[in-house]
Motif scaffolding. Structure first.
Motif, PDB file in Angstrom:
ATOM      1  N   THR A 268    -108.836 -26.295  63.648  1.00 20.71           N
ATOM      2  CA  THR A 268    -107.914 -27.379  63.305  1.00 20.71           C
ATOM      3  C   THR A 268    -108.437 -28.176  62.113  1.00 20.71           C
ATOM      4  O   THR A 268    -107.655 -28.606  61.256  1.00 20.71           O
TER       5      THR A 268
ATOM      6  N   ASP B  50    -106.545 -28.747  58.461  1.00 23.04           N
ATOM      7  CA  ASP B  50    -106.356 -30.104  57.925  1.00 23.04           C
ATOM      8  C   ASP B  50    -107.133 -30.345  56.633  1.00 23.04           C
ATOM      9  O   ASP B  50    -107.039 -31.428  56.043  1.00 23.04           O
TER      10      ASP B  50
ATOM     11  N   GLY C 276     -98.526 -29.336  67.393  1.00 20.06           N
ATOM     12  CA  GLY C 276     -98.349 -29.199  65.954  1.00 20.06           C
ATOM     13  C   GLY C 276     -99.113 -28.035  65.363  1.00 20.06           C
ATOM     14  O   GLY C 276     -98.790 -27.561  64.269  1.00 20.06           O
ATOM     15  N   TYR C 277    -100.143 -27.570  66.069  1.00 18.20           N
ATOM     16  CA  TYR C 277    -100.880 -26.378  65.665  1.00 18.20           C
ATOM     17  C   TYR C 277    -100.496 -25.235  66.614  1.00 18.20           C
ATOM     18  O   TYR C 277    -100.080 -25.469  67.752  1.00 18.20           O
TER      19      TYR C 277
ATOM     20  N   SER D 205     -94.485 -23.325  56.589  1.00 18.28           N
ATOM     21  CA  SER D 205     -94.591 -23.758  57.971  1.00 18.28           C
ATOM     22  C   SER D 205     -93.746 -22.859  58.860  1.00 18.28           C
ATOM     23  O   SER D 205     -92.766 -22.273  58.412  1.00 18.28           O
TER      24      SER D 205
ATOM     25  N   LYS E 116     -98.296 -28.131  61.673  1.00 14.35           N
ATOM     26  CA  LYS E 116     -99.595 -28.546  61.138  1.00 14.35           C
ATOM     27  C   LYS E 116    -100.474 -27.360  60.741  1.00 14.35           C
ATOM     28  O   LYS E 116    -101.548 -27.555  60.163  1.00 14.35           O
TER      29      LYS E 116
END
Length: 257
Positions: A224, A228, A33-34, A2, A8
């Motif tokens: 995204t 995920d 978060g992205y 990260s 994310k």
């Protein structure tokens, strides 16, 4: 791994060299978060069509601009090169670079295909910023993916020494959207990554009951999902169209004008 501003996931974004729309629209749409890092697709070919073909031919080398940045997916933020390459060549190239670089790699055109399918749309309307020569190739591409084009309007304008698509304004895209005839379409796709489309989607999220998406909206949505490891769903796609986060961010920006 990260990074500080991307807990994310981090997106690697490849933007055509003179495009002035991709990064601003991605910045508006990317959820907290992205994050994304951007590199430029470069070509010294003399015409738009030749540059688009060159982008695909050099795609693996273009992706090396990210070096060892911990990107979890890469998005080639152009749709025109997909039309010129064609469905089969695009699939081969994307499979090859995805395997070579160890991450899922998409084009904005493929992201749009995925979003239309998530919305379960077959009959579609197109809002195009292209000259007719590229419109012809565009129609072939969407038809090859199984979509039936039932309506189309254009926003193309010739502005001389600057790229005609990147010179378009949001109001012109909205006017082209409003000019669509009533043809029983199930979704509207606003084409290209250079035409500003967020104002049009914000003001007209649906036209005659059909959801309105753009190649850039699909780009942000698809990347995204890839980070995920999530599958596309109709509900998820629809949420992006009237997203409660990116809409106010766009409104705040427009208020500065």
């Amino acid at each position: 791994m990260s990074v500080e501003y991307a807990p994310k996931g981090l997106i690697g974004l490849l933007t055509p060299q003179a495009n002035t729309t991709v990064e601003p629209e991605m910045a508006i749409m990317t959820p907290p978060g992205y994050a994304f890092v951007n590199a430029r697709l470069m070509s010294d070919k003399p015409t738009i069509e030749a540059r688009l073909v060159d982008y695909f031919a050099t795609l693996s080398g273009q992706l090396r601009q990210f070096a060892n940045a911990p990107i979890g997916t890469a998005l080639v933020a152009t749709s025109g090169m997909s039309y010129l390459a064609g469905l089969d060549a695009e699939r081969r190239i994307l499979d090859d670079v995805s395997e070579r670089h160890g991450i899922p790699v998409f084009t904005s055109a493929i992201a749009s295909v995925h979003m239309l399918r998530a919305l379960r749309a077959h009959r579609i309307a197109l809002v195009s910023p292209y000259p007719e020569s590229l419109n012809i190739e565009s129609r072939k591409y969407w038809s090859a993916h199984g979509f039936k084009i039932v309506a189309e309007t254009g926003a193309f304008k010739d502005v001389g020494n600057f790229h005609p698509i990147y010179a378009l304004l949001g109001g012109e895209a909205l006017a082209a959207l409003d000019a669509l005839p009533d043809a029983g379409f199930e979704a509207v796709l606003m084409l290209g990554t250079g035409m500003p489309t967020l104002e049009a989607i914000r003001r007209r999220p649906h036209v005659r009951g059909a959801p309105v998406i753009s190649c850039m909206l699909a780009t942000a949505w698809r990347t995204t999902l890839a980070l995920d490891n999530a599958e596309p769903t109709p509900q998820g796609a629809l949420r992006w169209i009237t997203d409660p986060a990116w809409g106010p961010r766009l409104d705040a920006l427009k208020a500065l004008n």
